[in-house]
Design an enzyme around this catalytic site. Structure first.
Site, PDB file in Angstrom:
ATOM      1  N   TYR A 236       0.831  -1.202   0.000  1.00 49.39           N
ATOM      2  CA  TYR A 236       0.000   0.000   0.000  1.00 49.39           C
ATOM      3  C   TYR A 236       0.864   1.250   0.000  1.00 49.39           C
ATOM      4  O   TYR A 236       1.307   1.705   1.048  1.00 49.39           O
ATOM      5  CB  TYR A 236      -0.885   0.014   1.255  1.00 49.39           C
ATOM      6  CG  TYR A 236      -2.059  -0.931   1.228  1.00 49.39           C
ATOM      7  CD1 TYR A 236      -2.298  -1.757   0.141  1.00 49.39           C
ATOM      8  CD2 TYR A 236      -2.948  -0.991   2.295  1.00 49.39           C
ATOM      9  CE1 TYR A 236      -3.379  -2.622   0.120  1.00 49.39           C
ATOM     10  CE2 TYR A 236      -4.038  -1.850   2.270  1.00 49.39           C
ATOM     11  CZ  TYR A 236      -4.241  -2.660   1.193  1.00 49.39           C
ATOM     12  OH  TYR A 236      -5.313  -3.512   1.181  1.00 49.39           O
TER      13      TYR A 236
ATOM     14  N   LYS B 280      -1.139  -8.357  -2.674  1.00 49.39           N
ATOM     15  CA  LYS B 280      -2.432  -7.716  -2.516  1.00 49.39           C
ATOM     16  C   LYS B 280      -2.252  -6.219  -2.689  1.00 49.39           C
ATOM     17  O   LYS B 280      -1.500  -5.580  -1.945  1.00 49.39           O
ATOM     18  CB  LYS B 280      -2.954  -8.042  -1.123  1.00 49.39           C
ATOM     19  CG  LYS B 280      -4.416  -7.740  -0.950  1.00 49.39           C
ATOM     20  CD  LYS B 280      -4.595  -6.560  -0.035  1.00 49.39           C
ATOM     21  CE  LYS B 280      -6.055  -6.272   0.214  1.00 49.39           C
ATOM     22  NZ  LYS B 280      -6.275  -4.837   0.376  1.00 49.39           N
TER      23      LYS B 280
END
Lengths: 309, 309, 309, 309, 309
Positions: free
Chosen positions: A174, A207
């Protein structure tokens, strides 16, 4: 368990891993309604750390109970369930063997101050994952943060330890902090870069967030334009991210992003599927609705990945 | 020792722990006058570190002696006694086996300067708890502090070590520092958040302060209002905190807070009981009175938890 | 060696220690002219680090030689000799078994800059104490310093290691740094607080400076006045410090403080004795005089502790 | 494998290494089309970390696949292939034994902010190199950076570990940060200094950039002028760098520097050869062209080192 | 090897060391033309790190080769040769057993920025010294630097490890940084203080710079004047430094300081000898001349220590 041909092909991408790690990846890929298809849907519940219990669970109070999430993931036929230490401890014995679990090793929280060097607290270790019977560890990095090199070093050490015990490694990548603009956090160049770095760090499952059309870095922008990289549709951007993960040799899954209406979500999932990614990690959208609604929603998502919706 | 049905139900919540840890939790829950009831009252004496000896013990000079506190806890029929290293060392042999003890592993003191990153000194380790025959380790985190991620990482490591030896883990979760306002430190949203994080960190027993009606975080406030979470009475707030600790699967105890008159204290305890919490940790209110007064006070508190007062 | 009744009573205070540590405490308490009396006088020589060799030893040049201090401590019939690594290495074999030694593990020096976070360099370890045949380790903490939590953590680790090998632990507790005023460093409330924290950290022998009548902390001042704690005479203040060390269950010794005339020193020692402390640590006043003078001075001090002067 | 005389002479320079490390150096020096000649060409692919996947691989999309680079290095008859963890993991089994590999242990990325203390994330360890069957570890230092001492300490530890297992050590020595000017980063005095420090740190293979005529440090400038050190041609500067690496007892290779036209590149390689260096490390210039072009280019480079072009 | 009486007396000063360490000290003291005399001359070559290769070796190009320095030290009949890791690795096998070596474990370089907290990079470890057959480790501390406490802690750990393996410990004690003035770095009070601290840290051989008459610290100045410490001649100052090293129980050697003419150097050496120090460490003055000149110079220095010049 007989591993399907599709899963076998995916496992072949992890050619340097020991049989223990491959078996744990196979446990995830062969589990649930998408088992054997090469697609997967994971339920992550780290909102308790991220946003606190009331914001996370008050909209659907049964979700205060750690058993709720295990049972939800099982009833929905999901591939795996990911959560921080305490939440897994709360049901690890009752649901032992019932669904593959991923121990999230680090977490942020809303009481920590925003900084140019955002980071997360390491709240569990690889040995915890072993004693709780997990299939994998999970870890978040913040590329761009002034703390990113330390976070990368930490996951490098933890991943080596995990692999030596036959566990798989899931990295949440992220981007944030440092010089990154807010739109830059989900820009397609940054997202592909973040996914690629997770792969270089040795992640088995990567992810990231669904990327926007925005291009953040000048030097990258030039290349995207010169090489005419297609970033006009979400499916195209997902395809670019998947390509950035070793040309498809790594499993890539996408989060559901900000809460949105169901049709918006389903379209996003279709784009993820059409872009060739392996699946979704869906948290808030799942456990913040009544269970029946959640199961219906997850059923649709699974059907999308099965090509039926 | 035959574990009561009530305690057995509580222990069932700790399903991932080894029999050693469960036995130590049982030692605490089966001890003293509340033994077997699922309720507990703990005597904590870390005031020597926090406020210095004169402020702590001069009001009741026998309390300078470490034996005093062991004996007080025993005479009052309490469930356990918690203190820093030196204070436990001072009586661990004399009172071996007489009362379960909790070694407090970190402590702050009044000579340290207030900062945006308040922390505590780690003054003992898990091996000390073992050699002193303790049933548990205790550790304080300061959610909100700029040092919170480090404190969380430290207790994650210490808790893993403690559990591997069959010890239980008690976390004092006291929000402070960073952007938190002073009223925010005991705001109900913050208190529930702090308790939930202690549970996620793997605490067996969670210790927080009685929360006020104040709501600190804007994002949380909206949810409390939208979901109509009842925070009007202390009992309701306690119930909310207990729910935030895995829907009651974790033991939650409350401190006595600031010194107040006895009736105020007893009413607070009644609210804690009515909110469904497991008990109280009462320090200053206990050892800063003459022993007879303290015993009388503790007798009333125990009777409250027994539903007799 | 037959341990005296008085020493046995003192050792009983260390009820959680293993026989090895008790034996080393007994070695110190049974040694020299005060052996068996429960009183002790220790020679510390860390002035070389603190002030450099010329300021320390030029007034009495034989003191440049490490053998000098061993021999002085032996000839004077002292209880133990404490010094940093190199100084002990310089005579450890010649004087093996001749006098109990204490290895000082950390030291400051006058070339380091004054800061709000004063600290000391760790210049030796527990294994060094073992190979040099020491009876104890010594360590200084600076309560109040912004580095105090780190210093406390370090001694907590070192003390645990030392105790596991049967060594005793001596803590020099010298408040400084942070918000402390200069007079506050020897204020009676601060001194008692510092001594108490050393005891909580697990020290067997606590070393503080003779406190003044000054009260530093507002919160403490109120209690001293409300509880009418007697701090008017040095003897009363010493008694208060001793009480703050677990009501007398820990050995407390006082430094000689700033160089002063002999009568001033002797009166101070009398006050220390009358306050019920266990003895003195006397450095500069000892080795900065000609040996004959030092022996005469130490003889008087010992006689004071014997009640003969 | 019979080691050639030329390689034997080179190995003699590594007189303190164990046979395992010598064997791994020999594996690299005897491999590929330059095998046995004492010259070597290495393919490094850490652009994914440094510039992100699109800038690195979009110009030649097959290069997104980790197998591509292994195969390219093999087909071109190169000496070794160097890459970060994930990229090696992606082909280590398929190409086991087919070409010597170098695991790059640290990497920077373009999302990190420019600072006076530039550094790199450590993203893999020596044990990873072992499990992936590598011949060597690779590590970058930034002499001049405020983080340089830490980077040096880290590689010192990693190199010791690597050598103990019989692995070789490659150091990329890239001056930057601190007081260094931009032209200073490739100044000949700085480049020779950086190469010498890599040698002093125990590197077996030293990798620097082709130096310019610029002299950065005043104190050095005087010596270069007084001693009339020839720095007018690149070959002369290369010779000076090679001399600075223990008078030729260490293998020195040069990077291709900024992308340039092929003739410019070939001339640079000729100068490197004429200066007596051991070879080239060529990344971007290689994998950012179509494979056929890259193979032709590498063929020419190899012929240059063979003295045929 | 039969140890001379003079060397035996010196070794007696190291009474706490194990036979392995004593044997290594004896190897140094019995080696070369001064072997057995209690005097020693050491060749240190860490200029490559400190000033870079060109400034260090271009004036005498054969010195680029690590063999050169081994051979020079041997041909000159010196006592030992000290260098960083890479330079020792470069000849450790060829010259195994031919001359005692000292592995310098830390080094600074001219690319690092000047600061109030100057430090050095740790570039090798004790295990490296063992595998290279060294007799001792070498380490530099910067008393006065804001990094001094860390440097002291590091050498304390390294020295303990070295001694446990029977290696000797050499400390370069070079005051700088913090509040020290430039003249203060070589002031006699500072120099004696720095030497004394090296001794307290457990050094077997202490290396300082020739001190000037300057007195830096006010508190020290008073004592030097009151005690009439003779600092008027270099010999007197050397004597004071030697006395500061445990009254002569530790080996003290002096560097040659800034490059100067030969007569200046010889006079300095005579003063060092007359002051009772054990010898010299001479780097730049040695290897920056043609070998014949260097040998002649070293011959004179040795003769000075033999009392013949």
């Amino acid at each position: 368990m007989r591993v399907s041909e599709q899963v076998k092909r995916i496992l072949d991408g992890y050619e340097s891993d020991n049989p223990g790690t491959k078996a744990n990846l196979a446990r995830i890929l062969m589990h649930g309604r998408l088992g054997g298809s090469g697609k997967l849907v994971i339920l992550p519940v780290d909102q308790g750390f991220e946003h606190g219990p009331a914001r996370s669970f008050a909209p659907n109070p049964p979700a205060y109970d750690p058993h709720y999430h295990y049972q939800l993931a099982i009833d929905a036929g999901l591939s795996a369930y990911a959560a921080p230490l305490g939440f897994l401890e709360g049901g690890a014995s009752t649901f032992a063997g019932a669904i593959p679990t991923i121990l999230k090793l680090n977490s942020a929280n809303s009481l920590a101050r925003a900084k140019e060097a955002p980071s997360q607290a390491i709240t569990a270790g690889v040995k915890d994952a072993l004693r709780l019977g997990c299939a994998a560890i999970g870890y978040t990095i913040y590329p761009g943060s002034d703390a990113a090199y330390d976070m990368m070093h930490d996951i490098a050490e933890l991943a080596r330890e995990a692999k030596s015990y036959g566990l798989a490694v899931v990295i949440w990548s992220y981007p944030r902090g440092g010089n990154l603009s807010k739109p830059g956090e989900t820009a397609v160049d940054i997202c592909a870069y973040a996914a690629h770095m997770a792969a270089l760090l040795g992640a088995h499952i990567i992810k990231v967030k669904p990327p926007t059309e925005h291009l953040e870095l000048e030097a990258a922008k030039k290349v995207y334009e010169a090489q005419k990289i297609d970033v006009r549709t979400l499916a195209a951007r997902v395809r670019h991210v998947v390509q950035s993960c070793f040309a498809g040799r790594r499993i890539v899954v996408f989060s559901g992003g900000e809460a949105k209406d169901l049709d918006g979500l389903f379209n996003e999932v279709r784009a993820i599927r059409d872009g060739g990614a392996n699946g979704s990690i869906i948290g808030r959208n799942t456990f913040q609705r009544p269970k029946e609604d959640a199961l219906k929603m997850l059923d649709t998502i699974i059907q999308i990945y099965q090509g039926k919706a």
